[in-house]
Design a protein around this motif. Structure first.
Motif, mmCIF file in Angstrom:
data_model
loop_
_atom_site.group_PDB
_atom_site.id
_atom_site.type_symbol
_atom_site.label_atom_id
_atom_site.label_comp_id
_atom_site.label_asym_id
_atom_site.label_seq_id
_atom_site.Cartn_x
_atom_site.Cartn_y
_atom_site.Cartn_z
ATOM 1 N N PHE A 42 44.249 71.002 55.363
ATOM 2 C CA PHE A 42 42.471 71.076 55.685
ATOM 3 C C PHE A 42 42.471 68.623 55.301
ATOM 4 O O PHE A 42 41.778 68.710 56.146
ATOM 5 N N ARG A 43 43.433 68.584 54.772
ATOM 6 C CA ARG A 43 43.449 67.563 54.446
ATOM 7 C C ARG A 43 43.931 66.859 55.906
ATOM 8 O O ARG A 43 43.050 65.798 56.100
ATOM 9 N N THR A 44 44.669 67.224 56.641
ATOM 10 C CA THR A 44 45.332 66.987 57.453
ATOM 11 C C THR A 44 43.733 66.806 58.361
ATOM 12 O O THR A 44 44.000 66.416 59.386
ATOM 13 N N TRP A 45 43.413 68.092 58.797
ATOM 14 C CA TRP A 45 42.580 67.971 60.158
ATOM 15 C C TRP A 45 41.943 67.452 59.380
ATOM 16 O O TRP A 45 40.924 66.793 60.982
ATOM 17 N N VAL A 46 40.648 67.015 58.570
ATOM 18 C CA VAL A 46 39.865 66.092 58.347
ATOM 19 C C VAL A 46 40.063 65.202 58.840
ATOM 20 O O VAL A 46 39.593 64.191 59.447
ATOM 21 N N LEU A 47 41.361 63.899 57.714
ATOM 22 C CA LEU A 47 41.917 62.506 58.800
ATOM 23 C C LEU A 47 42.068 62.759 60.145
ATOM 24 O O LEU A 47 41.640 62.116 60.358
ATOM 25 N N GLY A 48 42.961 63.365 60.578
ATOM 26 C CA GLY A 48 43.102 63.737 61.994
ATOM 27 C C GLY A 48 41.501 63.690 62.954
ATOM 28 O O GLY A 48 42.164 62.715 63.769
ATOM 29 N N SER A 70 41.852 47.090 72.921
ATOM 30 C CA SER A 70 41.997 48.744 72.861
ATOM 31 C C SER A 70 43.127 49.104 72.266
ATOM 32 O O SER A 70 44.073 48.400 72.026
ATOM 33 N N ILE A 71 43.316 50.089 71.330
ATOM 34 C CA ILE A 71 43.488 50.751 69.782
ATOM 35 C C ILE A 71 43.789 51.552 70.261
ATOM 36 O O ILE A 71 43.736 52.770 71.222
ATOM 37 N N THR A 72 45.938 52.282 70.391
ATOM 38 C CA THR A 72 46.473 52.796 70.242
ATOM 39 C C THR A 72 46.411 53.744 69.340
ATOM 40 O O THR A 72 46.294 53.116 68.151
ATOM 41 N N SER A 73 46.947 54.856 69.488
ATOM 42 C CA SER A 73 47.329 55.743 67.398
ATOM 43 C C SER A 73 47.993 55.616 66.928
ATOM 44 O O SER A 73 48.133 55.972 65.810
ATOM 45 N N PHE A 74 48.916 54.483 67.135
ATOM 46 C CA PHE A 74 49.590 54.410 66.257
ATOM 47 C C PHE A 74 49.549 53.332 64.618
ATOM 48 O O PHE A 74 49.364 53.782 63.189
ATOM 49 N N PRO A 75 48.232 52.280 65.243
ATOM 50 C CA PRO A 75 47.385 51.925 63.785
ATOM 51 C C PRO A 75 47.134 52.973 63.421
ATOM 52 O O PRO A 75 46.800 53.018 62.149
ATOM 53 N N ALA A 76 46.200 54.365 63.647
ATOM 54 C CA ALA A 76 45.439 54.635 62.898
ATOM 55 C C ALA A 76 47.236 55.730 62.785
ATOM 56 O O ALA A 76 46.319 56.240 61.439
ATOM 57 N N GLN A 77 48.096 56.215 63.211
ATOM 58 C CA GLN A 77 48.884 56.771 61.756
ATOM 59 C C GLN A 77 48.919 55.643 60.680
ATOM 60 O O GLN A 77 49.435 56.654 60.238
ATOM 61 N N ILE A 78 49.338 54.825 61.133
ATOM 62 C CA ILE A 78 49.513 54.008 59.715
ATOM 63 C C ILE A 78 48.732 53.497 59.021
ATOM 64 O O ILE A 78 49.470 53.773 57.560
ATOM 65 N N VAL A 79 47.281 53.651 58.709
ATOM 66 C CA VAL A 79 46.334 53.591 58.411
ATOM 67 C C VAL A 79 46.080 55.283 57.777
ATOM 68 O O VAL A 79 45.703 55.671 56.775
ATOM 69 N N THR A 80 46.404 56.569 58.371
ATOM 70 C CA THR A 80 45.914 58.045 58.026
ATOM 71 C C THR A 80 47.000 58.171 56.571
ATOM 72 O O THR A 80 46.791 59.299 55.984
ATOM 73 N N LEU A 81 48.299 57.718 56.446
ATOM 74 C CA LEU A 81 49.975 58.307 56.037
ATOM 75 C C LEU A 81 49.147 58.051 54.543
ATOM 76 O O LEU A 81 49.528 58.834 53.668
ATOM 77 N N PRO A 82 48.605 56.533 54.037
ATOM 78 C CA PRO A 82 48.861 56.080 52.907
ATOM 79 C C PRO A 82 47.523 57.420 52.459
ATOM 80 O O PRO A 82 47.127 57.394 51.629
#
Length: 92
Positions: A42-48, A70-82
Motif C-alpha cells: 500500500f505504501r508503494t502505491w500511495v507514494l507512487g 521539464s522534470i523527468t521521473s528520475f528526481p521523483a524516484q530520488i525523492v521517493t526512495l527516502p
C-alpha cells in the motif's frame, strides 16, 4: 562463394560477457534478497501515485513558460526512495 581466409575466419562470439563479470561480483551463497518479501505494498502505491500526480502538476505548470522546464521521473524516484525507507523504519 569464397571461403573466409586468415584473420577473417569466423570466430565464436563471446556473448553476455558483462553478465559473467556481474555474476562473479555477486555472492550467490549468501544472497540477501528475500523473495518472500512483498513488493507491491500500500505504501508503494500511495507514494507512487502521489509522485506521479505531483510530477504531472509541476510539468504542466512549467509548460506555459517561454523556456519550458521539464522534470523527468528520475528526481521523483530520488525523492521517493527516502520516504519509502522512512516509512519502512517508522515506529508504529
Amino acid at each position: 562463394m569464397a571461403e573466409p581466409q586468415g584473420d577473417n575466419q569466423l570466430k565464436p562470439r563471446r556473448r553476455n560477457t558483462w553478465t559473467l563479470k556481474l555474476l562473479v561480483c555477486i555472492p550467490q551463497e549468501n544472497s540477501t534478497d528475500d523473495t518472500t518479501e512483498p513488493v507491491l505494498t500500500f505504501r508503494t502505491w500511495v507514494l507512487g501515485i502521489l509522485a506521479c500526480v505531483t510530477l504531472s502538476f509541476v510539468n504542466q505548470f512549467f509548460a506555459y513558460r517561454r523556456n519550458q522546464l521539464s522534470i523527468t521521473s528520475f528526481p521523483a524516484q530520488i525523492v521517493t526512495l527516502p520516504l519509502e525507507v522512512y516509512g519502512c523504519n517508522a515506529p508504529n
